[in-house]
Scaffold this active site. Structure first.
Site, PDB file in Angstrom:
ATOM      1  N   ARG A  11       0.822  21.713  -1.278  1.00 45.78           N
ATOM      2  CA  ARG A  11       1.980  20.972  -1.793  1.00 45.78           C
ATOM      3  C   ARG A  11       1.562  19.685  -2.514  1.00 45.78           C
ATOM      4  NH1 ARG A  11       5.278  21.139   3.802  1.00 45.78           N
ATOM      5  NH2 ARG A  11       3.174  21.584   4.599  1.00 45.78           N
ATOM      6  N   GLN A  69     -12.510  26.597  10.018  1.00 51.71           N
ATOM      7  CA  GLN A  69     -11.454  27.597  10.189  1.00 51.71           C
ATOM      8  C   GLN A  69     -11.447  28.458   8.925  1.00 51.71           C
ATOM      9  OE1 GLN A  69      -7.439  26.187   9.919  1.00 51.71           O
ATOM     10  NE2 GLN A  69      -6.583  27.884  11.082  1.00 51.71           N
ATOM     11  N   GLU A 150      10.054  25.744  14.301  1.00 52.44           N
ATOM     12  CA  GLU A 150       9.773  25.312  12.936  1.00 52.44           C
ATOM     13  C   GLU A 150      11.046  25.440  12.093  1.00 52.44           C
ATOM     14  OE1 GLU A 150       6.785  23.909  11.679  1.00 52.44           O
ATOM     15  OE2 GLU A 150       6.786  23.725  13.843  1.00 52.44           O
ATOM     16  N   ARG A 311     -15.672  -7.164  -9.956  1.00 53.10           N
ATOM     17  CA  ARG A 311     -16.052  -5.771  -9.674  1.00 53.10           C
ATOM     18  C   ARG A 311     -17.134  -5.699  -8.601  1.00 53.10           C
ATOM     19  NH1 ARG A 311     -17.791  -3.705 -15.169  1.00 53.10           N
ATOM     20  NH2 ARG A 311     -18.345  -1.919 -13.876  1.00 53.10           N
ATOM     21  N   TYR A 344     -18.193 -12.136 -19.630  1.00 53.22           N
ATOM     22  CA  TYR A 344     -18.658 -10.994 -18.851  1.00 53.22           C
ATOM     23  C   TYR A 344     -19.975 -11.361 -18.171  1.00 53.22           C
ATOM     24  CZ  TYR A 344     -20.694  -6.619 -17.420  1.00 53.22           C
ATOM     25  OH  TYR A 344     -21.281  -5.640 -16.662  1.00 53.22           O
ATOM     26  N   SER A 383     -20.679 -22.070 -25.359  1.00 48.08           N
ATOM     27  CA  SER A 383     -19.684 -21.030 -25.597  1.00 48.08           C
ATOM     28  C   SER A 383     -20.197 -19.964 -26.567  1.00 48.08           C
ATOM     29  CB  SER A 383     -18.417 -21.649 -26.188  1.00 48.08           C
ATOM     30  OG  SER A 383     -17.842 -22.495 -25.218  1.00 48.08           O
ATOM     31  N   ARG A 418     -28.916 -20.257 -33.502  1.00 53.91           N
ATOM     32  CA  ARG A 418     -28.023 -20.126 -34.654  1.00 53.91           C
ATOM     33  C   ARG A 418     -28.661 -20.797 -35.882  1.00 53.91           C
ATOM     34  NH1 ARG A 418     -24.749 -24.138 -31.119  1.00 53.91           N
ATOM     35  NH2 ARG A 418     -25.368 -26.092 -32.107  1.00 53.91           N
TER      36      ARG A 418
HETATM   37  C1  UD1 Z   1       3.467  20.742  11.157  1.00 49.02           C
HETATM   38  C2  UD1 Z   1       4.150  21.281  12.422  1.00 49.02           C
HETATM   39  C3  UD1 Z   1       5.580  20.760  12.465  1.00 49.02           C
HETATM   40  C4  UD1 Z   1       5.575  19.250  12.439  1.00 49.02           C
HETATM   41  C5  UD1 Z   1       4.765  18.707  11.229  1.00 49.02           C
HETATM   42  C6  UD1 Z   1       4.557  17.233  11.421  1.00 49.02           C
HETATM   43  C7  UD1 Z   1       3.187  23.457  13.022  1.00 49.02           C
HETATM   44  C8  UD1 Z   1       3.363  24.927  12.974  1.00 49.02           C
HETATM   45  N1  UD1 Z   1       4.129  22.739  12.409  1.00 49.02           N
HETATM   46  O1  UD1 Z   1       4.127  21.280  10.031  1.00 49.02           O
HETATM   47  O2  UD1 Z   1       6.213  21.194  13.653  1.00 49.02           O
HETATM   48  O3  UD1 Z   1       6.904  18.764  12.380  1.00 49.02           O
HETATM   49  O4  UD1 Z   1       3.477  19.319  11.161  1.00 49.02           O
HETATM   50  O5  UD1 Z   1       3.942  16.654  10.301  1.00 49.02           O
HETATM   51  O6  UD1 Z   1       2.233  22.986  13.621  1.00 49.02           O
HETATM   52  N2  UD1 Z   1      -3.863  22.890   9.351  1.00 49.02           N
HETATM   53  C9  UD1 Z   1      -5.052  23.510   9.649  1.00 49.02           C
HETATM   54  N3  UD1 Z   1      -5.105  24.870   9.561  1.00 49.02           N
HETATM   55  C10 UD1 Z   1      -4.038  25.638   9.218  1.00 49.02           C
HETATM   56  C11 UD1 Z   1      -2.820  24.986   8.915  1.00 49.02           C
HETATM   57  C12 UD1 Z   1      -2.764  23.603   8.999  1.00 49.02           C
HETATM   58  O7  UD1 Z   1      -6.047  22.874   9.971  1.00 49.02           O
HETATM   59  O8  UD1 Z   1      -4.179  26.868   9.180  1.00 49.02           O
HETATM   60  C13 UD1 Z   1      -3.808  21.430   9.426  1.00 49.02           C
HETATM   61  C14 UD1 Z   1      -3.457  20.806   8.066  1.00 49.02           C
HETATM   62  O9  UD1 Z   1      -4.630  20.483   7.365  1.00 49.02           O
HETATM   63  C15 UD1 Z   1      -2.647  19.582   8.463  1.00 49.02           C
HETATM   64  C16 UD1 Z   1      -2.072  19.919   9.827  1.00 49.02           C
HETATM   65  O10 UD1 Z   1      -2.789  21.042  10.305  1.00 49.02           O
HETATM   66  O11 UD1 Z   1      -3.472  18.450   8.570  1.00 49.02           O
HETATM   67  C17 UD1 Z   1      -0.595  20.245   9.747  1.00 49.02           C
HETATM   68  O12 UD1 Z   1      -0.407  21.323   8.841  1.00 49.02           O
HETATM   69  P1  UD1 Z   1       0.771  21.342   7.785  1.00 49.02           P
HETATM   70  O13 UD1 Z   1       0.659  22.574   6.964  1.00 49.02           O
HETATM   71  O14 UD1 Z   1       0.864  20.050   7.076  1.00 49.02           O
HETATM   72  O15 UD1 Z   1       1.996  21.517   8.795  1.00 49.02           O
HETATM   73  P2  UD1 Z   1       3.511  21.178   8.527  1.00 49.02           P
HETATM   74  O16 UD1 Z   1       4.127  22.273   7.741  1.00 49.02           O
HETATM   75  O17 UD1 Z   1       3.638  19.807   8.023  1.00 49.02           O
HETATM   76 CA    CA Z   2       2.194  18.230   7.468  1.00 47.84          CA
END
Ligand code: UD1
Ligand code: CA
Length: 446
Positions: A11, A69, A150, A311, A344, A383, A418
């Site tokens: 997203r 994963q 959910e 910087r 600079y 300058s 100069r």
């Molecule tokens: C999730 C929760 C929801 C909660 C919300 C809060 C679940 C099913 N849903 O939804 O209840 O209200 O967070 O912000 O848990 N991630 C993994 N592996 C995966 C999927 C996700 O590591 O396969 C990690 C993502 O990187 C992220 C976190 O888990 O950091 C949450 O995943 P995300 O897809 O953002 O869940 P939400 O739809 O926001």
């Molecule tokens: Ca989330």
């Protein structure tokens, strides 16, 4: 403890993995690891995806264990992937989602305290718009959790519930293993939901409670708009924290801080100043409006700006003055040195009390390599001078205005490159009358 960070973050619509997007100049994942450090966890395991080498590298650099994963099949599956790294661990496990950049040590402490004698505690919150968050379904006494549903799987009445899952669970390692082993993926997204461990605990006759956390602490970042919202909350907090520590901000809403910004009490920062990463400002410094600072240390008594750009690698000494339209990079200025206008200063050291005239440029780059300039204490650079590096200007030497310096200048010497000035008496007056006559003659012809 476990941080889940393997989701694609689709997203966000960005090539950068979601958890590496910065809030206050610090990756979201870094903010979580910093908040968690207050609990001094025995082991930190971060679950990342197979195609996220940059996240894995970040995790390793932070001294955490990286579990992969592959492929991501939901938050419950992600937690399962962390279990081998928790082999031999006993006691409570904290599981956090990797996309909550505003978590505070206080909220984490509240969650752990809420667990008390119960089997499981989780972070809940009550957002104004519950949107896509998982809904917390409580027992009729509103005391213990029955389950989390959910949004995509919720009935109409369940969707009306505003108490939501923020993403933070604490439970015993043995129970966690049992509950994760029992997860199924018969839901709207075909994923293994971590959230189902609540109903699992309940089915075993165990009690689960929710800690109602401040909304700002637990918001999840799933889109660019939410990232900007999180940044706004971060900035609001940073402004308040710096003011509380004695920093004067004439117009706080227009000053931007980073997570690692350090500022001493009694420093004044004018409107429209951006402080990027790596900035340390001592007490008693004045930063005037419209400055951009990054990777710089500024000592007490210094006056910066307006319209200065400092910087990375800049070290601004005590009582140094950096004025308008001055840019520094890897520039070390010793006590009382001044560069007040249009200059600079790159790859340079400037001795105490030296004065850098308007329009001075250190020519530090030949298109291939960078070179250093040394300017001695008490030197005076006229300058509009160009100092072609590598070059050094001795202590208390003068450089005449408009010079292009390519050779070292000895201490106390005057360097001039100069051309010698010649004055032609009356030339301008003669030129004007000649040209006026010429113009009058050409007007007659028309
Ligand atoms: C999730 C929760 C929801 C909660 C919300 C809060 C679940 C099913 N849903 O939804 O209840 O209200 O967070 O912000 O848990 N991630 C993994 N592996 C995966 C999927 C996700 O590591 O396969 C990690 C993502 O990187 C992220 C976190 O888990 O950091 C949450 O995943 P995300 O897809 O953002 O869940 P939400 O739809 O926001
Ligand atoms: Ca989330």
């Amino acid at each position: 403890m476990i941080v889940l960070a393997a989701g694609q973050g689709t997203r966000m619509k960005s090539p950068l993995p979601k958890v590496l997007h910065p809030v206050g100049g610090r990756p979201i994942l870094g903010a979580i690891l910093d908040a968690v450090a207050s609990l001094a966890p025995e082991r930190v395991v971060v679950v990342t995806g197979p195609a996220q080498p940059s996240v894995a590298a970040f995790v390793q650099a932070r001294g955490a264990v990286n579990a992969i994963q592959d492929p991501p099949k939901g938050t419950g599956h992600a937690a399962q992937c962390a279990l081998p790294a928790l082999e031999g661990f006993s006691g409570d496990v904290l599981i956090l989602y990797g996309d909550t950049p505003l978590l505070t040590p206080e909220t984490l402490a509240g969650l752990i305290a809420a667990k008390g004698p119960h089997a499981l505690a989780l972070l809940g919150f009550t957002p104004l718009d519950p949107g896509q968050y998982g809904r917390l379904i409580l027992d009729p006494d509103n005391k213990f959790l029955l389950r989390i549903v959910e949004a995509k799987d919720a009935s109409y009445t369940e969707r009306a519930v505003r108490f939501c899952n923020a993403g933070g669970f604490v439970l015993d390692a043995v129970l966690l293993r049992e509950l994760l082993a029992g997860l199924a993926n018969d839901n709207a997204q075909g994923e293994f939901y971590l959230t189902d461990i609540v109903a699992g605990a309940r089915a075993k006759g165990l009690k689960a409670v929710a800690f109602d956390a401040p909304v700002d602490d637990v918001m999840g970042v799933n889109s660019q708009a939410e990232l900007a919202e999180a940044e706004a909350v971060f900035q609001k907090r940073a402004r308040l924290a710096h003011m509380k520590a004695g920093v004067s901000l004439a117009d706080p809403a227009t000053v931007y801080f980073s997570a690692d910004t350090e500022i001493g009490a009694g420093t004044t920062i004018g409107p429209n100043v951006v402080i990027a990463s790596g900035v340390t400002i001592a007490a008693g410094v004045t930063v005037k409006p419209f400055c951009h600072l990054e990777g710089v240390t500024i000592a007490t008594g210094a006056v910066i700006g307006p319209f200065a750009r400092l910087r990375p690698g800049s070290e601004i000494g005590e009582d140094v003055h950096i004025g308008n339209f001055v840019e520094t990079k890897a520039a070390k200025l010793d006590k009382g040195a001044k560069a007040n206008h249009l200059t600079y200063l790159g790859d340079v050291s400037v001795g105490a009390g030296a004065n850098i005239g308007a329009g001075t440029i250190t020519c530090n780059y030949d298109g291939f390599f960078k070179y250093r300039t040394e300017i001695g204490a008490g030197a005076f650079i006229g300058s509009n001078s160009s100092l072609v590096a590598p070059v050094s200007i001795g202590d208390n030497a003068n450089v005449g205005a408009g010079s292009v310096i390519t050779k070292n200048v000895a201490p106390d010497a005057l360097a001039l490159t100069r051309a010698i000035q010649t004055d032609k008496t009356g030339w301008a007056a003669r030129f004007r009358s000649m040209m006026r006559a010429r113009k009058a003659a050409s007007a007659k012809k028309d």
